[in-house]
Scaffold this motif. Structure first.
Motif, short mmCIF file in Angstrom:
data_model
loop_
_atom_site.label_atom_id
_atom_site.label_comp_id
_atom_site.label_asym_id
_atom_site.label_seq_id
_atom_site.Cartn_x
_atom_site.Cartn_y
_atom_site.Cartn_z
N LEU A 1 0.71 -1.26 0.14
CA LEU A 1 0.02 0.18 0.00
C LEU A 1 0.69 1.31 -0.02
O LEU A 1 0.59 2.19 -0.68
CB LEU A 1 -0.91 0.11 1.06
N VAL A 2 1.90 1.32 0.84
CA VAL A 2 2.98 2.31 0.82
C VAL A 2 3.59 2.60 -0.63
O VAL A 2 3.53 3.71 -1.15
CB VAL A 2 4.05 2.08 1.92
N THR A 3 3.91 1.40 -1.37
CA THR A 3 4.41 1.51 -2.52
C THR A 3 3.56 2.13 -3.64
O THR A 3 3.65 2.89 -4.48
CB THR A 3 4.70 0.17 -3.02
N LEU A 4 2.28 1.62 -3.60
CA LEU A 4 1.24 2.21 -4.46
C LEU A 4 0.92 3.52 -4.29
O LEU A 4 0.87 4.25 -5.32
CB LEU A 4 0.08 1.24 -4.39
N ARG A 5 0.76 4.04 -2.83
CA ARG A 5 0.68 5.39 -2.63
C ARG A 5 1.82 6.36 -3.26
O ARG A 5 1.42 7.33 -3.74
CB ARG A 5 0.38 5.66 -1.16
N ARG A 6 3.04 5.78 -3.00
CA ARG A 6 4.26 6.65 -3.53
C ARG A 6 4.29 6.65 -4.88
O ARG A 6 4.49 7.67 -5.58
CB ARG A 6 5.62 6.03 -2.72
N TYR A 7 3.83 5.74 -5.44
CA TYR A 7 3.77 5.77 -7.05
C TYR A 7 2.68 6.54 -7.56
O TYR A 7 2.96 7.32 -8.41
CB TYR A 7 3.35 4.20 -7.52
N LEU A 8 1.53 6.69 -7.04
CA LEU A 8 0.51 7.36 -7.39
C LEU A 8 0.62 8.78 -7.36
O LEU A 8 0.51 9.68 -8.11
CB LEU A 8 -0.90 7.00 -7.06
N VAL A 9 1.34 9.32 -6.08
CA VAL A 9 1.41 10.56 -5.79
C VAL A 9 2.63 11.23 -6.69
O VAL A 9 2.35 12.12 -7.18
CB VAL A 9 1.82 10.62 -4.15
N PHE A 10 3.71 10.38 -6.54
CA PHE A 10 4.81 10.87 -7.62
C PHE A 10 4.17 10.89 -9.13
O PHE A 10 4.38 12.03 -9.73
CB PHE A 10 5.79 9.73 -7.52
N SER A 11 3.42 10.06 -9.47
CA SER A 11 3.02 10.15 -11.03
C SER A 11 2.21 11.35 -11.06
O SER A 11 2.29 12.15 -12.29
CB SER A 11 2.12 8.93 -11.23
#
Length: 166
Positions: free
Chosen positions: A16-26
């Motif tokens: 979930l942390v990885t997914l959140r980081r991916y989406l916010v960065f994107s």
């Protein structure tokens, strides 16, 4: 004290942390990219400042939806319960293929069929597919950088981790 292997840090990352980081960065990167490449479109010359800002923000909203869709499909097809520790490159490659594929279709649809936007002469166009280089690069560079950030795949991170734990 011994050095902590970089892979150990990535293995402890929660999906979930990885997914959140991916989406916010994107989202942030797509917003910046949209503002950076909007001069390659005719709206830069014909649109009022408010129209230009609206176009960039509107396109960023679409980019976020594309990001969510392509990454979700990639995870559904290639992810495993152990993701992001495993299947990382496969998920990224699938997301890149889906993102670039959709972009090629969208550019064709909105330029050739709907005539919703147009390129200026400044936009490099890829022969055969007649898609602008900037939107294609956007869907290679941003997902790759976002995935690298989300998983901590930065070359300097390993040296930093070793230096702080060594």
């Amino acid at each position: 004290m011994t050095a902590v292997p970089f892979t150990h840090v990535a293995e402890t990352r929660n999906w979930l942390v990885t997914l959140r980081r991916y989406l916010v960065f994107s989202a942030i990167a797509h917003l910046l990219w949209e503002f950076a490449h909007i001069p390659l479109y005719t709206i830069w010359l014909s649109g009022a400042p408010g129209e230009i800002v609206f176009a960039a923000v509107h396109c960023t909203g679409g980019d976020i939806l594309i990001t969510l869709s392509t990454f979700t499909i990639a995870l559904l097809l290639f992810g495993r319960p152990t993701w992001p520790q495993t299947q990382g490159p496969r998920v990224l490659l699938a997301a890149l293929i889906f993102g670039v594929g959709y972009t090629i279709f969208s550019e064709w649809l909105n330029i050739e069929i709907r005539e919703a936007w147009a390129y200026r002469d400044l936009m490099p166009v890829i022969p055969v597919i007649d898609a602008g280089l900037s939107p294609i690069l956007q869907w290679v560079v941003i997902p790759t950088a976002a995935y690298s950030y989300a998983l901590g795949w930065w070359p300097w991170r390993q040296r930093t981790l070793e230096a702080t734990h060594g």
